[in-house]
Design an enzyme around this catalytic site. Structure first.
Site, PDB file in Angstrom:
ATOM      1  N   HIS A  93       0.826  -1.218   0.000  1.00  0.00           N
ATOM      2  CA  HIS A  93       0.000   0.000   0.000  1.00  0.00           C
ATOM      3  C   HIS A  93       0.856   1.263   0.000  1.00  0.00           C
ATOM      4  CE1 HIS A  93      -3.282  -2.651   2.047  1.00  0.00           C
ATOM      5  NE2 HIS A  93      -3.068  -2.984   0.787  1.00  0.00           N
ATOM      6  N   HIS A 113      -0.415 -11.087  -5.031  1.00  0.00           N
ATOM      7  CA  HIS A 113       0.962 -10.637  -4.826  1.00  0.00           C
ATOM      8  C   HIS A 113       1.990 -11.589  -5.463  1.00  0.00           C
ATOM      9  CE1 HIS A 113      -0.800  -7.698  -2.265  1.00  0.00           C
ATOM     10  NE2 HIS A 113      -1.302  -8.620  -1.466  1.00  0.00           N
ATOM     11  N   ASP A 116      -3.379  -2.651  -4.913  1.00  0.00           N
ATOM     12  CA  ASP A 116      -2.326  -3.624  -4.586  1.00  0.00           C
ATOM     13  C   ASP A 116      -1.393  -3.855  -5.775  1.00  0.00           C
ATOM     14  OD1 ASP A 116      -3.043  -4.254  -1.959  1.00  0.00           O
ATOM     15  OD2 ASP A 116      -4.226  -6.017  -2.545  1.00  0.00           O
ATOM     16  N   HIS A 145      -9.437  -2.190  -4.861  1.00  0.00           N
ATOM     17  CA  HIS A 145      -8.315  -2.443  -3.952  1.00  0.00           C
ATOM     18  C   HIS A 145      -7.291  -3.376  -4.594  1.00  0.00           C
ATOM     19  CE1 HIS A 145      -5.985  -2.437  -0.344  1.00  0.00           C
ATOM     20  NE2 HIS A 145      -5.793  -3.728  -0.550  1.00  0.00           N
TER      21      HIS A 145
HETATM   22 ZN   LIG Z   1      -3.955  -4.596  -0.203  1.00  0.00          ZN
END
Ligand SMILES: [Zn+2]
Length: 305
Positions: free
Chosen positions: A80, A266, A243, A239
C-alpha cells in the site's frame, strides 16, 4: 521529467495488519538514483543495514508483499505504501521502521498519500527512468493470470471472481487508463478486504492479527460487516488494482505499458516483474527530456505539498 523525493522527513505510527505489532514509520528524503530503500531501526548490526528494494527481495507473498533478505530481515506488507509512492512518482526515499511490518493505517493508501502531501514532493537533478514494456509478457497459472503489454501509457484492467452474494458481474472488473488525478480519485480510498471465514485460518498462521473493522472491509456469508459500508460500489476490485500498482512499483520505476489480470495476487504480480526483468528483450529504460513525449499517464502526476 526529473526524479522525485520528499521535501522533508515525516513520521507516523500504526499497527501491522498481520503481525499486530505497533510500528513507528519514518520516511526520509533520499539522493537521486538511490531508489526506494528500507531500514529496520529495531535491529542491530548488519541486520539494521539499509535494504534497497528489488523484486527479488519479495520472498513472502502470503496475503501481502513482504521483503525477506538473505539475513532473514523482514519488511512486511509494503504494497500500500508502494502504491502511494507510485501515485506521486516518488523515485528515492528511505523508509525506516521499528517493527517487521508497515502499518496498515485504514487499509487503503489514502493515509500514505496524506503523509506524502505533508512531506512535500520535490524534483531532483537527475532524469526519471521509466521501464517501457517492449514485448507482451505473461504469467499463467491454472486459475489466474497476469500480463503486461506494450502501451504508450499506464493502463490497468483487473477482474476478480468471487462466488458470493455481494459480488456480481458489474463489480468484479475495473479498467483504468491513468492520467493526472485518477489514482487519487478512483483508487486510493479502496480498502483491504477479507472474508470472516478466513480470519480464523489466518490467525492460526499468525496472520491478520492486527486486522479489525477500522482497517479492513470484512465480509460474512451475506454482507459487509463494517457499519459504514463500502467506499465505492466496487471497492474490492479497486483495492486489487491499488495492490497491483504497489506490487508493480517494486520495480522501483514507473512502467509504461498495459497491465491486465484475472484473479491476480501478490505472488503472480511479483513473478511477472521478475519475468519481465529476466530478459532485456522485454523492456527498455527510457527518460524524457522533452515533456511533450512523456505519455499522458505521467503528465500531471500530482505534485504534493
Ligand atoms: Zn492490499
Amino acid at each position: 521529467m526529473q526524479q522525485r523525493t520528499l521535501g522533508k522527513s515525516i513520521s507516523v505510527t500504526g499497527v501491522g495488519l498481520h503481525s499486530g505489532e505497533r510500528v513507528r514509520l519514518t520516511l526520509h528524503p533520499a539522493e537521486a538514483n538511490s531508489g526506494i530503500a528500507f531500514r529496520r531501526t529495531d535491529l542491530a548490526g548488519e541486520m539494521g543495514d539499509i535494504i534497497r528494494l528489488h523484486p527479488n527481495l519479495i520472498n513472502d507473498t502470503r496475503l501481502s508483499s513482504t521483503v525477506v533478505t538473505e539475513n532473514g530481515v523482514r519488511v512486511g506488507t509494503i504494497e500500500h505504501i508502494m502504491s502511494a509512492f507510485a501515485a506521486y512518482g516518488v523515485d528515492n526515499v528511505l523508509v525506516e521502521l521499528n517493527a517487521p511490518e508497515i502499518p496498515i493505517m485504514d487499509g487503503s493508501s489514502l493515509p500514505f498519500l496524506y503523509l506524502l502531501q505533508d512531506a512535500g514532493i520535490v524534483d531532483q537533478d537527475a532524469p526519471k527512468q521509466f521501464l517501457r514494456i517492449k514485448k507482451t509478457v505473461e504469467v499463467v497459472e491454472p486459475d489466474k493470470w497476469v500480463r503486461f503489454e506494450p502501451y504508450e501509457g499506464f493502463r490497468v484492467t483487473l477482474t476478480i471472481d468471487f462466488n458470493h452474494p455481494l459480488f456480481n458481474r458489474s463489480n468484479q472488473t475495473f479498467a483504468i487508463d491513468f492520467a493526472g488525478q485518477s489514482y487519487v480519485d478512483e483508487i486510493a480510498r479502496a480498502r483491504t478486504f477479507g472474508f470472516m471465514q478466513e480470519v480464523e485460518l489466518m490467525r492460526s498462521h499468525n496472520l491478520g492479527l492486527g486486522g479489525n473493522l477500522n482497517n479492513a472491509v470484512v465480509i460474512d456469508d451475506q454482507d459487509v460487516l463494517n457499519p459504514e459500508g463500502l467506499r465505492y460500489p466496487d471497492e474490492f476490485v479497486r483495492h486489487k488494482i491499488l495492490d497491483a500498482i504497489g506490487d508493480l512499483y517494486i520495480a522501483g520505476h514507473p512502467i509504461i505499458g498495459a497491465f491486465s489480470g484475472y484473479k491476480s495476487g501478490h505472488a503472480v504480480n511479483n513473478a511477472l516483474l521478475r519475468k519481465i526483468l529476466s530478459d532485456s528483450d522485454n523492456y527498455e529504460w527510457v527518460s524524457f527530456k522533452d515533456q511533450d513525449r512523456l505519455p499522458a499517464a505521467f503528465h500531471d502526476l500530482p505534485l504534493a505539498g
